[in-house]
Design a protein around this motif. Sequence first.
Motif, PDB file in Angstrom:
ATOM      1  N   GLU A   1     -86.008  23.317  10.326  1.00 47.10           N
ATOM      2  CA  GLU A   1     -86.862  22.536  11.226  1.00 47.10           C
ATOM      3  C   GLU A   1     -86.422  21.071  11.224  1.00 47.10           C
ATOM      4  O   GLU A   1     -85.862  20.584  10.250  1.00 47.10           O
ATOM      5  CB  GLU A   1     -88.340  22.635  10.829  1.00 47.10           C
ATOM      6  N   PHE A   2     -86.657  20.419  12.349  1.00 52.38           N
ATOM      7  CA  PHE A   2     -86.420  18.978  12.428  1.00 52.38           C
ATOM      8  C   PHE A   2     -87.394  18.371  13.420  1.00 52.38           C
ATOM      9  O   PHE A   2     -88.006  19.088  14.229  1.00 52.38           O
ATOM     10  CB  PHE A   2     -84.957  18.648  12.786  1.00 52.38           C
ATOM     11  N   ALA A   3     -87.566  17.059  13.309  1.00 48.30           N
ATOM     12  CA  ALA A   3     -88.450  16.334  14.230  1.00 48.30           C
ATOM     13  C   ALA A   3     -87.618  15.312  14.996  1.00 48.30           C
ATOM     14  O   ALA A   3     -86.630  14.786  14.472  1.00 48.30           O
ATOM     15  CB  ALA A   3     -89.562  15.638  13.454  1.00 48.30           C
ATOM     16  N   ILE A   4     -88.019  15.064  16.231  1.00 51.81           N
ATOM     17  CA  ILE A   4     -87.280  14.119  17.073  1.00 51.81           C
ATOM     18  C   ILE A   4     -88.251  13.049  17.571  1.00 51.81           C
ATOM     19  O   ILE A   4     -89.295  13.367  18.153  1.00 51.81           O
ATOM     20  CB  ILE A   4     -86.643  14.848  18.274  1.00 51.81           C
ATOM     21  N   SER A   5     -87.915  11.793  17.301  1.00 53.89           N
ATOM     22  CA  SER A   5     -88.665  10.665  17.864  1.00 53.89           C
ATOM     23  C   SER A   5     -87.813  10.094  18.990  1.00 53.89           C
ATOM     24  O   SER A   5     -86.668   9.666  18.749  1.00 53.89           O
ATOM     25  CB  SER A   5     -88.896   9.578  16.802  1.00 53.89           C
TER      26      SER A   5
ATOM     27  N   LEU B   1     -91.087  15.340  19.146  1.00 56.44           N
ATOM     28  CA  LEU B   1     -90.968  16.792  19.204  1.00 56.44           C
ATOM     29  C   LEU B   1     -90.833  17.333  17.784  1.00 56.44           C
ATOM     30  O   LEU B   1     -90.139  16.733  16.955  1.00 56.44           O
ATOM     31  CB  LEU B   1     -89.700  17.203  19.976  1.00 56.44           C
ATOM     32  N   HIS B   2     -91.493  18.447  17.536  1.00 59.98           N
ATOM     33  CA  HIS B   2     -91.254  19.185  16.295  1.00 59.98           C
ATOM     34  C   HIS B   2     -90.521  20.455  16.695  1.00 59.98           C
ATOM     35  O   HIS B   2     -90.999  21.198  17.562  1.00 59.98           O
ATOM     36  CB  HIS B   2     -92.582  19.523  15.606  1.00 59.98           C
ATOM     37  N   CYS B   3     -89.372  20.710  16.084  1.00 61.73           N
ATOM     38  CA  CYS B   3     -88.522  21.826  16.520  1.00 61.73           C
ATOM     39  C   CYS B   3     -88.158  22.731  15.360  1.00 61.73           C
ATOM     40  O   CYS B   3     -87.938  22.274  14.237  1.00 61.73           O
ATOM     41  CB  CYS B   3     -87.206  21.287  17.099  1.00 61.73           C
ATOM     42  N   ARG B   4     -88.043  24.011  15.709  1.00 59.94           N
ATOM     43  CA  ARG B   4     -87.463  24.997  14.802  1.00 59.94           C
ATOM     44  C   ARG B   4     -85.994  25.100  15.178  1.00 59.94           C
ATOM     45  O   ARG B   4     -85.662  25.230  16.365  1.00 59.94           O
ATOM     46  CB  ARG B   4     -88.180  26.335  15.037  1.00 59.94           C
ATOM     47  N   SER B   5     -85.128  25.022  14.187  1.00 58.19           N
ATOM     48  CA  SER B   5     -83.691  25.098  14.460  1.00 58.19           C
ATOM     49  C   SER B   5     -83.336  26.563  14.687  1.00 58.19           C
ATOM     50  O   SER B   5     -83.342  27.352  13.747  1.00 58.19           O
ATOM     51  CB  SER B   5     -82.927  24.523  13.258  1.00 58.19           C
ATOM     52  N   VAL B   6     -83.063  26.946  15.949  1.00 59.16           N
ATOM     53  CA  VAL B   6     -82.902  28.374  16.256  1.00 59.16           C
ATOM     54  C   VAL B   6     -81.449  28.832  16.324  1.00 59.16           C
ATOM     55  O   VAL B   6     -81.171  29.994  16.082  1.00 59.16           O
ATOM     56  CB  VAL B   6     -83.639  28.798  17.553  1.00 59.16           C
ATOM     57  N   SER B   7     -80.523  27.936  16.667  1.00 63.28           N
ATOM     58  CA  SER B   7     -79.112  28.325  16.578  1.00 63.28           C
ATOM     59  C   SER B   7     -78.228  27.100  16.475  1.00 63.28           C
ATOM     60  O   SER B   7     -78.665  25.971  16.765  1.00 63.28           O
ATOM     61  CB  SER B   7     -78.674  29.217  17.743  1.00 63.28           C
ATOM     62  N   GLN B   8     -77.013  27.337  16.057  1.00 62.22           N
ATOM     63  CA  GLN B   8     -76.043  26.249  15.928  1.00 62.22           C
ATOM     64  C   GLN B   8     -74.661  26.772  16.303  1.00 62.22           C
ATOM     65  O   GLN B   8     -74.352  27.934  16.087  1.00 62.22           O
ATOM     66  CB  GLN B   8     -76.054  25.651  14.532  1.00 62.22           C
TER      67      GLN B   8
ATOM     68  N   VAL C   1     -84.339   9.381  17.086  1.00 60.52           N
ATOM     69  CA  VAL C   1     -84.105   9.491  15.638  1.00 60.52           C
ATOM     70  C   VAL C   1     -84.534  10.900  15.248  1.00 60.52           C
ATOM     71  O   VAL C   1     -85.659  11.318  15.554  1.00 60.52           O
ATOM     72  CB  VAL C   1     -84.883   8.424  14.839  1.00 60.52           C
ATOM     73  N   ILE C   2     -83.618  11.632  14.617  1.00 56.08           N
ATOM     74  CA  ILE C   2     -83.878  13.023  14.244  1.00 56.08           C
ATOM     75  C   ILE C   2     -84.035  13.081  12.728  1.00 56.08           C
ATOM     76  O   ILE C   2     -83.216  12.516  11.989  1.00 56.08           O
ATOM     77  CB  ILE C   2     -82.745  13.943  14.755  1.00 56.08           C
ATOM     78  N   THR C   3     -85.120  13.719  12.302  1.00 56.12           N
ATOM     79  CA  THR C   3     -85.486  13.675  10.884  1.00 56.12           C
ATOM     80  C   THR C   3     -85.711  15.079  10.340  1.00 56.12           C
ATOM     81  O   THR C   3     -86.084  15.998  11.078  1.00 56.12           O
ATOM     82  CB  THR C   3     -86.781  12.851  10.701  1.00 56.12           C
ATOM     83  N   THR C   4     -85.496  15.205   9.033  1.00 61.09           N
ATOM     84  CA  THR C   4     -85.810  16.471   8.357  1.00 61.09           C
ATOM     85  C   THR C   4     -85.973  16.189   6.872  1.00 61.09           C
ATOM     86  O   THR C   4     -85.899  15.044   6.424  1.00 61.09           O
ATOM     87  CB  THR C   4     -84.724  17.534   8.634  1.00 61.09           C
TER      88      THR C   4
END
Length: 172
Positions: free
Chosen positions: A73-77, A120-127, A26-29
């Motif tokens: 930023e987003f978090a991943i469970s 995981l806590h992530c910085r969104s670096v590219s798309q 589950v990806i959250t922001t």
Amino acid sequence: MLSQQAPFEPRSLRQALGVFVTGVTVITTRDTTGKVYGLTANSFSTVSLEPPLILWSQSKRAGSYSVFKSTDEFAISILAEHQSDISTRFASAIDDKFAGVAIDDAFCGLPVIEGSSAWLHCRSVSQFDGGDHTVYIGEVLKFARGDRLPLVFGGGRYLVARPAEEAAPSQG
Ligand SMILES: Cc1cc2nc3c(=O)[nH]c(=O)nc-3n(C[C@H](O)[C@H](O)[C@H](O)COP(=O)(O)O)c2cc1C
């Protein structure tokens, strides 16, 4: 063997690709007003350890698409085996997906699902454009691991992860 050449019948293509078994996340922001968003995603994959990079992809038709497209930023469970109901909930179109779900805000400031296998806590670096999806690369800023077995998804169904030596030998 069932084979098809392009252009494909979408359902058959989905079934063939669905043979590839994955975990479930589950990806959250949050948006700029502080409203929280989350969706179930099994497109998650590891990209690199140094630097620590992961990827996932989101359908451009998802309700939360514009929010993830503009978040930094987003978090991943990474869901655990007892959390198929959470997966179903975050894959649905209900209004408040977070209502009644045990959430932890202390891990990184974004909501993550309590009782999962890892976070995981992530910085969104590219798309990148990926057809009807956008592919996001995230740099892992923080992680945590629980001790629960992961939820597994394959062939359109939830499965249970077990060591191969514990599985009954298949016939034929
Ligand atoms: C097991 C599973 C995996 C999924 N993986 C993805 C995915 O990787 N990317 C995606 O965009 N949607 C995926 N979905 C569908 C979304 O969870 C679903 O469309 C959700 O309602 C989107 O939420 P939203 O409309 O609130 O943005 C998946 C659904 C399930 C059940």
